[in-house]
Design a protein around this motif. Structure first.
Motif, PDB file in Angstrom:
ATOM      1  N   ASP A   1      73.056  -7.280  63.601  1.00  0.00           N
ATOM      2  CA  ASP A   1      72.778  -8.714  63.550  1.00  0.00           C
ATOM      3  C   ASP A   1      72.458  -9.314  64.926  1.00  0.00           C
ATOM      4  O   ASP A   1      72.139 -10.487  65.033  1.00  0.00           O
TER       5      ASP A   1
ATOM      6  N   HIS B   1      65.113 -12.167  64.368  1.00  0.00           N
ATOM      7  CA  HIS B   1      63.879 -11.462  64.016  1.00  0.00           C
ATOM      8  C   HIS B   1      63.904 -10.932  62.585  1.00  0.00           C
ATOM      9  O   HIS B   1      62.886 -10.484  62.075  1.00  0.00           O
ATOM     10  N   MET B   2      65.070 -10.948  61.945  1.00  0.00           N
ATOM     11  CA  MET B   2      65.192 -10.425  60.584  1.00  0.00           C
ATOM     12  C   MET B   2      64.820 -11.453  59.527  1.00  0.00           C
ATOM     13  O   MET B   2      64.430 -11.078  58.423  1.00  0.00           O
ATOM     14  N   ALA B   3      64.936 -12.714  59.840  1.00  0.00           N
ATOM     15  CA  ALA B   3      64.783 -13.776  58.846  1.00  0.00           C
ATOM     16  C   ALA B   3      63.487 -13.663  58.048  1.00  0.00           C
ATOM     17  O   ALA B   3      63.502 -13.759  56.826  1.00  0.00           O
ATOM     18  N   GLY B   4      62.377 -13.432  58.681  1.00  0.00           N
ATOM     19  CA  GLY B   4      61.119 -13.333  57.949  1.00  0.00           C
ATOM     20  C   GLY B   4      60.699 -11.903  57.686  1.00  0.00           C
ATOM     21  O   GLY B   4      59.568 -11.640  57.287  1.00  0.00           O
ATOM     22  N   HIS B   5      61.605 -10.965  57.883  1.00  0.00           N
ATOM     23  CA  HIS B   5      61.263  -9.538  57.778  1.00  0.00           C
ATOM     24  C   HIS B   5      62.288  -8.831  56.894  1.00  0.00           C
ATOM     25  O   HIS B   5      63.142  -8.108  57.395  1.00  0.00           O
ATOM     26  N   TYR B   6      62.375  -8.970  55.714  1.00  0.00           N
ATOM     27  CA  TYR B   6      61.560  -9.595  54.695  1.00  0.00           C
ATOM     28  C   TYR B   6      62.372 -10.681  53.998  1.00  0.00           C
ATOM     29  O   TYR B   6      63.583 -10.542  53.937  1.00  0.00           O
ATOM     30  N   PRO B   7      61.728 -11.741  53.480  1.00  0.00           N
ATOM     31  CA  PRO B   7      62.485 -12.799  52.816  1.00  0.00           C
ATOM     32  C   PRO B   7      63.379 -12.245  51.699  1.00  0.00           C
ATOM     33  O   PRO B   7      62.956 -11.394  50.919  1.00  0.00           O
TER      34      PRO B   7
ATOM     35  N   HIS C   1      65.552 -10.104  51.744  1.00  0.00           N
ATOM     36  CA  HIS C   1      65.956  -8.715  51.971  1.00  0.00           C
ATOM     37  C   HIS C   1      65.717  -8.378  53.444  1.00  0.00           C
ATOM     38  O   HIS C   1      64.873  -7.550  53.777  1.00  0.00           O
ATOM     39  N   PRO C   2      66.448  -9.051  54.365  1.00  0.00           N
ATOM     40  CA  PRO C   2      66.168  -8.875  55.788  1.00  0.00           C
ATOM     41  C   PRO C   2      66.530  -7.474  56.299  1.00  0.00           C
ATOM     42  O   PRO C   2      67.550  -6.912  55.912  1.00  0.00           O
TER      43      PRO C   2
ATOM     44  N   HIS D   1      70.279  -3.281  57.994  1.00  0.00           N
ATOM     45  CA  HIS D   1      70.489  -4.628  57.469  1.00  0.00           C
ATOM     46  C   HIS D   1      71.412  -5.414  58.401  1.00  0.00           C
ATOM     47  O   HIS D   1      72.117  -4.829  59.226  1.00  0.00           O
ATOM     48  N   PRO D   2      71.459  -6.748  58.268  1.00  0.00           N
ATOM     49  CA  PRO D   2      72.275  -7.577  59.170  1.00  0.00           C
ATOM     50  C   PRO D   2      73.745  -7.148  59.271  1.00  0.00           C
ATOM     51  O   PRO D   2      74.336  -7.246  60.351  1.00  0.00           O
TER      52      PRO D   2
END
Length: 142
Positions: free
Chosen positions: A37, A42-48, A50-51, A89-90
């Motif tokens: 995390d 950078h995870m927020a839009g990668h992927y909506p 399912h970051p 994943h986060p």
């Protein structure tokens, strides 16, 4: 990847503690444990909905770790191989293990092999990514 004029995409914490660090005449081997995390922005839009941690961010973290082990700024010269086999994943924790070997004189290049493992509580760690790259020192005037 960072360039001399560009800051890291998602700077790693300072200071950090290597969980393992060994230096020999053949090179340096070290491992650091990081929460995925750290790259949340950078995870927020990668992927909506399912970051996952973007591969380019993993590569940036490898460069930052190589720079810290080397003690001087490095930039990516050549990416020989990159393999991303499992998403991060986060909530994941990762172990970034790095082997650095100096190039043959008179080259100032540094060869790096990195393994990124997703840490598991109840079973063995799982390979998430593996990279082989060559870095070169950033000139002092850059």
């Amino acid at each position: 990847m960072s360039t001399p004029a560009q800051a890291a995409m998602s700077p790693l914490p300072t200071p950090w503690t290597w969980t393992f660090h060994e230096h020999s005449c053949e090179g340096t081997h070290a491992t650091v444990r990081l929460p995925a995390d750290l790259g949340a922005a950078h995870m927020a839009g990668h992927y909506p909905n399912h970051p996952i941690l973007p591969a380019v961010l993993i590569m940036d973290w490898v460069q930052q770790a190589a720079t810290r082990l080397n003690g001087a700024s490095l930039h990516l010269h050549h990416l020989h191989r990159a393999r991303f086999v499992r998403p991060l994943h986060p909530a994941d924790t990762l172990n970034l293990t790095l082997d650095l070997r100096p190039g043959q004189p008179p080259s100032a290049q540094i060869h790096a092999h990195a393994q990124i493992m997703r840490c598991e509580d109840q079973c063995e760690d799982q390979l998430a990514a593996e990279l082989d790259a060559t870095f070169t020192p950033v000139p002092a005037h850059a």
